[in-house]
Every structure is written in structure tokens, then in C-alpha cells.
Design an enzyme around this catalytic site. Structure first.
Site, PDB file in Angstrom:
ATOM      1  N   CYS A 113     -17.347  -7.931 -49.044  1.00 35.98           N
ATOM      2  CA  CYS A 113     -17.048  -8.562 -50.342  1.00 35.98           C
ATOM      3  C   CYS A 113     -18.145  -9.519 -50.810  1.00 35.98           C
ATOM      4  O   CYS A 113     -18.212  -9.863 -51.989  1.00 35.98           O
ATOM      5  CB  CYS A 113     -15.719  -9.305 -50.272  1.00 35.98           C
ATOM      6  SG  CYS A 113     -14.376  -8.186 -49.915  1.00 35.98           S
ATOM      7  N   HIS A 263     -15.697 -13.180 -56.891  1.00 33.36           N
ATOM      8  CA  HIS A 263     -15.218 -11.951 -56.268  1.00 33.36           C
ATOM      9  C   HIS A 263     -13.749 -11.765 -56.646  1.00 33.36           C
ATOM     10  O   HIS A 263     -13.025 -12.738 -56.873  1.00 33.36           O
ATOM     11  CB  HIS A 263     -15.396 -12.060 -54.749  1.00 33.36           C
ATOM     12  CG  HIS A 263     -14.769 -10.938 -54.004  1.00 33.36           C
ATOM     13  ND1 HIS A 263     -15.013  -9.618 -54.328  1.00 33.36           N
ATOM     14  CD2 HIS A 263     -13.884 -10.917 -52.966  1.00 33.36           C
ATOM     15  CE1 HIS A 263     -14.313  -8.851 -53.512  1.00 33.36           C
ATOM     16  NE2 HIS A 263     -13.620  -9.607 -52.688  1.00 33.36           N
ATOM     17  N   ASN A 293      -9.535  -4.641 -56.057  1.00 34.33           N
ATOM     18  CA  ASN A 293     -10.687  -5.180 -55.327  1.00 34.33           C
ATOM     19  C   ASN A 293     -11.674  -4.041 -55.057  1.00 34.33           C
ATOM     20  O   ASN A 293     -11.375  -3.138 -54.276  1.00 34.33           O
ATOM     21  CB  ASN A 293     -10.188  -5.806 -54.017  1.00 34.33           C
ATOM     22  CG  ASN A 293     -11.316  -6.429 -53.195  1.00 34.33           C
ATOM     23  OD1 ASN A 293     -12.489  -6.263 -53.497  1.00 34.33           O
ATOM     24  ND2 ASN A 293     -10.950  -7.142 -52.152  1.00 34.33           N
TER      25      ASN A 293
END
Ligand code: UT7
Length: 336
Positions: A113, A263, A293
């Protein structure tokens, strides 16, 4: 010394929309649970033929066009991904010919991530040193082919989606943080003690005599395992810390930041960060509601979408922060 400037952005998500209601049909979950816990309403999944380099290629083509450069000007490609086309070589090797390029170096980055923040930091260092002048960076993921789509994997599988975002970073002599467009700072961290709080054990060299065994696959060790609550708490704490550090080191006040591009792991994480740091919600640009995500893709997708929707304009001061598997986390500040 040179510095680097972001001169263009692009994104691509596959057309197939998977809503929470679609997931209800294949696992024990509910639209309400997913929205309440994560803010996600839908995500995109690729079709069977599409590979990560295909998503990356489309996002890169848009970024090249948006930057108004000829692709022959690109002298290095950085790909951030944890879902490569093949075990090896890296996605960059498959992406480069799809872009009609040859010989220029390609580097795959594996920091999940936080991958795109690592990519921007590496690109900035290459450009500052004079080694490369125009770098193509892409964050791309296909998660849908690696999720446990049964009720057993629901805590993880409802969160992730497929997509890619790309930017072009180029050499500039801009260097006044108060007014010039350039990449101002990067702060990166890793704390490997948390590695097993979000990981996929197999395939791998630590898994016995063979990297891939029927036994490991039968035990589902190729799927992601997550200690969700622990990862959530650390994400809020570490992203706040990294942002505070970035502001302090650059002598910026929080109010000077025009846009926060975080993020996208969970809308609640970003809301808690905003609350804790007293950031007005209107300055935080989120895309997780639509795309879930997309790991290394979230920040460049956010950039491209914020540009497209008029939320991100030339000259704005932007702060990004990310946290994910590793643990790895970081922040960066740049003037668009
Ligand atoms: O980008 C990488 C970094 N990733 C993250 O930052 C993710 C961080 N973690 C999270 O976002 C949250 O922890 C989750 C969204 C994954 C989970 O939320 P939570 O509030 O921590 O829920 P939980 O795991 O404590 O589960 C609560 C309940 C459990 O049932 P019981 O034991 O209370 O009966 C779970 O079994 O919700 C159940 N549950 C679900 N129910 C419906 C777990 N997943 C689901 C689901 N649908 N998909």
C-alpha cells in the site's frame, strides 16, 4: 541540484463494476456491513484476459497524453505492484513493450500500500542525482484474481479492487516550496515486526522444500491474512505521525496544505486521521467508495481523478500518506 516535478497523471479502472450487493450473492456479507465498516460501495474487477500490465499500460498512456510528452522522452519506468502478471520477471518487463518502448530500465517496487510513495521517492532521487530526466511511475493492481471469494475470506475480499494510476515526473530547477511546483519531501518507514499482520504466506522460499505445494494451497496459504483491528489502529497512528513529520520538516502549517491524497484502505481510517489532525473533510480526496482498495494504485488514481474533477489544480500544495502491509508507511509533500 535538480528537483523533480509531476507533469501529468492518468488512471484506468476496468469497466466491470462489482457492487456490495453482488458480493452478497457469493459470500455471507451485507452492503450495510461493508459501508459501515469501510465506506466501500463498489469496486472494479477485471475480466479473465486482463493482466496487471494491461491496466498499467492504459493508465500510463493517459498520463503520457496528459503530460503532453512524447513517450520517447521517458528514460525509466517504475512500477509499484504486489499483484504481478507472473512470478517473474516484474510487471515493468511486460509493460515496457506494451508501451512501445525498448531498452530503458524498468524497476518493480514491492511495498504494497505504500508502494507508490516509495516509487515517487525513488524517482525523485534518480532525477535529483541527474541519472534520469523523465520517469514514468505507475501503481497497478489486480486483486480480484487473488481473493478468497468465499465467506471464509470476507474480511479481506470485500475491501480490495483492481485499477491503475500513473504519473510522469520530470527534471526541473524549481525549488521554492512556497510557490514552485516540485516534489518537496518524502519520509518512508518500514517496521517488519508487523509483517505477519497482513500477508500471504505462500508461495515462498520460507514454505518448505517447494515454494508451491498442494498442501499449502489446500490450507489457503496463498490468500491474504489480516489482523484487521491491529492494522487499522497502526494505520491511523503511523499516517498521522508521518504527516506531522512532513509538515514539521518543511515548516508548513497544516492549513497551508490544499489537498490531502491518502491511501485508500478504509474510509474510516481517513476520517479518523482528519479528525485527529483537525483537517477539514473537504480537503481530503477519497475514491475508496467507488474503487475499494487498489493498494499501490490508490494514490495515483486519486491524483488523476482529482485532476479530472477539478479538485487538484496546478500550484496546489498536496500531502500524501499511506500505510500497509510490511508494515510500511510514509508521507510526501509536493506542489502540483
Ligand atoms: O491497505 C492495507 C491496510 N489495510 C487496512 O488498513 C485495513 C484495516 N482494517 C480494517 O479496515 C477493518 O479492521 C475491517 C474493515 C477489515 C474489519 O472491520 P472491524 O470493525 O475491525 O471488524 P472485525 O474484523 O472485528 O469483525 C467484526 C464482525 C465479526 O463478526 P463477530 O465475530 O463479531 O460475530 C466478523 O466475522 O464482522 C464480521 N465480518 C463480516 N461481516 C460481514 C468480517 N468481515 C465481514 C464481512 N461481512 N465482509
Amino acid at each position: 541540484m535538480y528537483s523533480s516535478e509531476i507533469i501529468g497523471s492518468g488512471m484506468f479502472v476496468p469497466p466491470q463494476v462489482i457492487t456490495n450487493h453482488d458480493l452478497e450473492k457469493i459470500m455471507e456479507t451485507s452492503h450495510d456491513w461493508i459501508v459501515q465498516r469501510s465506506g466501500i460501495e463498489e469496486r472494479r474487477w477485471v475480466d479473465v484476459e486482463t493482466a496487471t500490465s494491461d491496466l498499467a499500460q492504459k493508465a500510463c498512456a493517459f498520463a503520457i497524453e496528459n503530460a503532453g510528452i512524447d513517450k520517447s522522452e521517458i528514460d525509466c519506468i517504475l512500477v509499484a505492484t504486489m499483484s504481478p502478471d507472473h512470478d517473474f520477471p516484474g510487471v515493468g518487463c511486460f509493460l515496457q513493450p506494451k508501451l512501445g518502448l525498448t531498452k530503458i530500465p524498468t524497476i518493480d517496487i514491492r511495498q504494497q500500500c505504500t508502494g507508490f510513495l516509495y516509487a515517487m521517492s525513488i524517482a525523485n532521487s534518480f532525477i535529483r542525482s541527474g541519472e534520469y530526466k523523465t520517469i514514468l511511475l505507475v501503481g497497478a493492481e489486480i486483486h480480484s484474481k487473488g481473493l478468497d471469494k468465499t465467506s471464509r475470506g470476507r474480511d479481506v475480499s470485500v475491501l480490495f479492487g483492481d485499477g491503475a494510476g500513473a504519473i510522469i515526473m520530470r527534471r526541473t530547477e524549481n525549488n521554492d516550496p512556497k510557490k514552485d511546483s516540485f516534489f518537496i519531501s518524502s519520509h518512508l518507514f518500514t517496521e517488519g515486526a508487523g509483517a505477519k499482520d497482513l500477508w500471504a504466506p505462500a508461495p515462498g522460499s520460507a514454505m518448505g522444500n517447494e515454494r508451491i505445494t498442494h498442501e499449502n494451497m489446500n490450507n489457503n496459504l496463498h490468500y491474504a491474512f489480516m489482523n484487521g483491528k491491529k492494522v487499522f489502529a497502526n494505520a491511523v497512528r503511523r499516517m498521522c505521525e508521518a504527516l506531522t513529520l512532513a509538515l514539521d520538516k518543511n515548516n508548513f502549517k497544516l492549513e497551508e496544505i490544499d489537498l490531502f491524497l491518502f491511501h485508500q484502505a478504509n474510509l474510516r481510517i481517513n476520517e479518523m486521521i482528519a479528525q485527529e489532525m483537525k483537517i477539514p473533510e473537504s480537503k481530503v480526496f477519497n475514491t475508496i467508495q467507488k474503487y475499494g482498495n487498489t493498494t499501490a494504485g490508490t494514490i495515483p488514481i486519486g491524483m488523476a481523478e482529482a485532476v479530472k474533477t477539478g479538485k487538484l489544480k496546478k500550484g496546489m500544495l498536496v500531502a500524501s500518506a499511506a500505510f500497509g502491509s510490511g508494515y510500511s508507511w510514509g508521507s510526501s509533500i509536493y506542489r502540483w
